[in-house]
Motif scaffolding. Structure first.
Motif, short mmCIF file in Angstrom:
data_model
loop_
_atom_site.label_atom_id
_atom_site.label_comp_id
_atom_site.label_asym_id
_atom_site.label_seq_id
_atom_site.Cartn_x
_atom_site.Cartn_y
_atom_site.Cartn_z
N ARG A 171 0.99 -1.14 -0.02
CA ARG A 171 0.02 -0.06 0.21
C ARG A 171 0.86 1.15 -0.04
O ARG A 171 1.83 1.23 0.63
CB ARG A 171 -0.99 0.25 1.31
CG ARG A 171 -2.05 -1.04 1.05
CD ARG A 171 -2.83 -0.88 2.55
NE ARG A 171 -1.83 -1.68 3.50
CZ ARG A 171 -2.04 -3.08 3.80
NH1 ARG A 171 -2.94 -3.84 3.03
NH2 ARG A 171 -1.27 -3.41 4.84
N THR A 172 0.26 2.33 -0.60
CA THR A 172 1.15 3.48 -0.69
C THR A 172 0.33 4.58 0.16
O THR A 172 -0.84 4.55 0.56
CB THR A 172 1.19 3.89 -2.32
OG1 THR A 172 -0.15 4.17 -2.69
CG2 THR A 172 1.85 3.02 -3.10
N LEU A 173 1.01 5.92 -0.05
CA LEU A 173 0.36 6.89 0.83
C LEU A 173 -1.08 7.28 0.39
O LEU A 173 -1.94 7.64 0.91
CB LEU A 173 1.37 8.15 1.00
CG LEU A 173 0.53 9.50 1.66
CD1 LEU A 173 0.27 9.03 3.00
CD2 LEU A 173 1.71 10.47 1.54
N ARG A 174 -0.87 7.08 -1.12
CA ARG A 174 -2.31 7.49 -1.64
C ARG A 174 -3.28 6.68 -1.39
O ARG A 174 -4.51 6.75 -1.21
CB ARG A 174 -1.94 7.57 -3.14
CG ARG A 174 -3.44 7.94 -3.95
CD ARG A 174 -2.97 7.98 -5.55
NE ARG A 174 -3.98 8.38 -6.34
CZ ARG A 174 -4.12 8.56 -7.60
NH1 ARG A 174 -2.91 8.26 -8.30
NH2 ARG A 174 -5.21 8.85 -8.28
N ASP A 175 -2.76 5.33 -1.18
CA ASP A 175 -3.90 4.12 -0.92
C ASP A 175 -4.90 4.55 0.42
O ASP A 175 -5.74 4.32 0.79
CB ASP A 175 -3.33 2.85 -0.86
CG ASP A 175 -3.02 2.29 -2.07
OD1 ASP A 175 -3.86 2.42 -3.10
OD2 ASP A 175 -2.00 1.66 -2.25
N TRP A 176 -3.62 5.00 1.47
CA TRP A 176 -4.19 5.11 2.83
C TRP A 176 -5.17 6.71 2.71
O TRP A 176 -5.89 6.57 3.51
CB TRP A 176 -2.90 5.59 3.65
CG TRP A 176 -2.49 4.21 4.31
CD1 TRP A 176 -1.45 3.43 3.86
CD2 TRP A 176 -3.23 3.25 4.96
NE1 TRP A 176 -1.31 2.32 4.27
CE2 TRP A 176 -2.47 2.24 5.15
CE3 TRP A 176 -4.42 3.25 5.78
CZ2 TRP A 176 -2.71 1.14 5.91
CZ3 TRP A 176 -4.70 2.42 6.51
CH2 TRP A 176 -4.04 1.20 6.70
N ILE A 177 -4.70 7.43 1.86
CA ILE A 177 -5.69 8.66 1.90
C ILE A 177 -7.11 7.97 1.37
O ILE A 177 -8.27 8.37 1.99
CB ILE A 177 -5.01 9.77 0.82
CG1 ILE A 177 -3.90 10.22 1.48
CG2 ILE A 177 -6.05 10.61 0.50
CD1 ILE A 177 -3.07 11.04 0.43
N TRP A 178 -7.10 7.28 0.35
CA TRP A 178 -8.40 6.72 -0.13
C TRP A 178 -9.13 6.08 1.12
O TRP A 178 -10.35 5.77 1.33
CB TRP A 178 -8.24 5.62 -1.08
CG TRP A 178 -8.28 6.27 -2.59
CD1 TRP A 178 -7.21 6.89 -3.34
CD2 TRP A 178 -9.30 6.71 -3.04
NE1 TRP A 178 -7.63 7.57 -4.37
CE2 TRP A 178 -8.98 7.43 -4.54
CE3 TRP A 178 -10.79 6.23 -3.18
CZ2 TRP A 178 -10.07 7.64 -5.40
CZ3 TRP A 178 -11.83 6.66 -4.27
CH2 TRP A 178 -11.18 7.34 -5.35
N ILE A 179 -8.17 4.94 1.85
CA ILE A 179 -8.71 4.11 2.99
C ILE A 179 -9.45 5.20 3.97
O ILE A 179 -10.46 4.85 4.57
CB ILE A 179 -7.50 3.30 3.62
CG1 ILE A 179 -7.30 2.22 2.58
CG2 ILE A 179 -8.14 2.74 4.85
CD1 ILE A 179 -6.05 1.55 2.85
N ALA A 180 -8.63 6.15 4.28
CA ALA A 180 -9.14 7.16 5.46
C ALA A 180 -10.30 7.77 4.88
O ALA A 180 -11.62 8.07 5.80
CB ALA A 180 -8.04 8.21 5.56
N GLY A 181 -10.42 8.22 3.56
CA GLY A 181 -11.66 8.82 3.09
C GLY A 181 -12.68 7.90 3.28
O GLY A 181 -13.94 8.41 3.47
N ILE A 182 -12.61 6.52 2.88
CA ILE A 182 -13.86 5.87 2.80
C ILE A 182 -14.15 5.61 4.03
O ILE A 182 -15.54 5.50 4.51
CB ILE A 182 -13.43 4.42 2.08
CG1 ILE A 182 -13.04 4.62 0.52
CG2 ILE A 182 -14.52 3.26 2.09
CD1 ILE A 182 -12.41 3.36 -0.02
N ALA A 183 -13.31 5.38 4.95
CA ALA A 183 -13.76 4.81 6.45
C ALA A 183 -14.30 6.15 7.21
O ALA A 183 -15.44 5.96 7.80
CB ALA A 183 -12.46 4.70 7.11
N GLY A 184 -14.05 7.39 6.98
CA GLY A 184 -14.52 8.54 7.13
C GLY A 184 -16.03 8.80 6.64
O GLY A 184 -16.99 9.25 7.58
#
Length: 281
Positions: A171-184
């Motif tokens: 996973r990359t930083l971009r993946d984690w931005i997406w993950i945080a957005g979906i979770a939020g």
């Protein structure tokens, strides 16, 4: 479960009442009333648990036993994910051993027979850790983390160390931005209206008037002793210690960077919540 006749009177009573109200609105086709009710349900505690019995209500009708049986579904999901974690870490015996350990732990099999949030919370934590280990993608992790937040405000505490240690696995930083957005986005269904009250309740439970009754080193030591003796049970603790020692010995004999990271993630998964809760929360 089926022989139990006395209505619940603690947290499970509040969960059951809200669950019945939400189911009635949904069964009557009042979708907006259902969504509005869920967005303000419980007020200070995340309400995902109230939806867990809905499949059982659909099959057998609304009832206390149906809600309590739903905990067994969460236990099955927990067992599946700890099996998969065990098989990832130590095939072929890791999966069966972890399922055996989890299902013979008194705290787990006891709470799974009641309409409490803990079994669902454990299942979501195990799901998150498995997908962190397996390199799960944006949507999978985002949905699990969002549901975890809807299950309990303290959910991030349980998985903070595995996320920190395994964040870069496929996973990359971009993946984690997406993950945080979906979770939020998922969590905002309830937290948009209730975050303030949930935080105030958590502070009160840990350090305010509610938590004052359990304050003090002696009481906390007694609480931890009860958790070890009655929650885990000494046979499980001794076996778990033996397994951990064997795994550590194997790593020291043949050091492997990825295995060390996995071991650190598992150790932190257990240690951080213990430290957090022993501080008062």
């Amino acid at each position: 479960i089926l022989a139990r006749r006395v209505p619940p009177t603690w947290d499970d009573g509040a969960y059951l009442e809200i669950s019945f109200h939400l189911w009635d609105r949904l069964a009557q086709g009042r979708i907006f009333a259902f969504l509005s009710g869920f967005s303000e349900a419980l007020g200070c505690k995340a309400p995902l648990i109230t939806l867990l019995p809905f499949p059982a209500y659909l099959v057998a009708g609304k009832g206390m036993a149906q809600a309590q049986v739903a905990g067994l579904a969460a236990l099955a999901a927990l067992s599946l994910y700890v099996w998969r974690i065990g098989n990832l870490l130590r095939p072929p015996w890791g999966g069966p051993l972890t399922v055996w350990l989890v299902n013979l732990t008194p705290l787990v099999y006891g709470l799974s027979r009641h309409f409490y949030v803990e079994t669902l919370l454990a299942a979501l934590c195990a799901a998150a850790v498995y997908h962190l280990l397996a390199g799960g993608g944006r949507w999978t992790l985002g949905v699990i983390l969002g549901l975890g937040l809807l299950c309990k405000l303290a959910f991030p505490i349980y998985i903070a160390v595995p996320i920190a240690v395994l964040a870069s696995r496929r996973r990359t930083l971009r993946d984690w931005i997406w993950i945080a957005g979906i979770a939020g986005l998922i969590a905002s269904v309830w937290y948009a209206r209730n975050l303030g009250s949930a935080l105030r309740f958590a502070q009160s439970a840990g350090y305010g008037a509610t938590g004052a009754a359990g304050a003090g080193a002696a009481r906390m030591a007694g609480y931890l002793r009860l958790v070890l003796e009655q929650g885990w049970g000494w046979p499980q603790l001794l076996l778990l210690g033996a397994v951990a020692a064997a795994m550590l010995f194997g790593l020291l004999q043949r050091p492997d960077r990825e295995k060390l990271r996995e071991g650190a993630a598992m150790a932190g998964w257990a240690a951080l919540p213990c430290l957090f809760f022993s501080s008062g929360l």
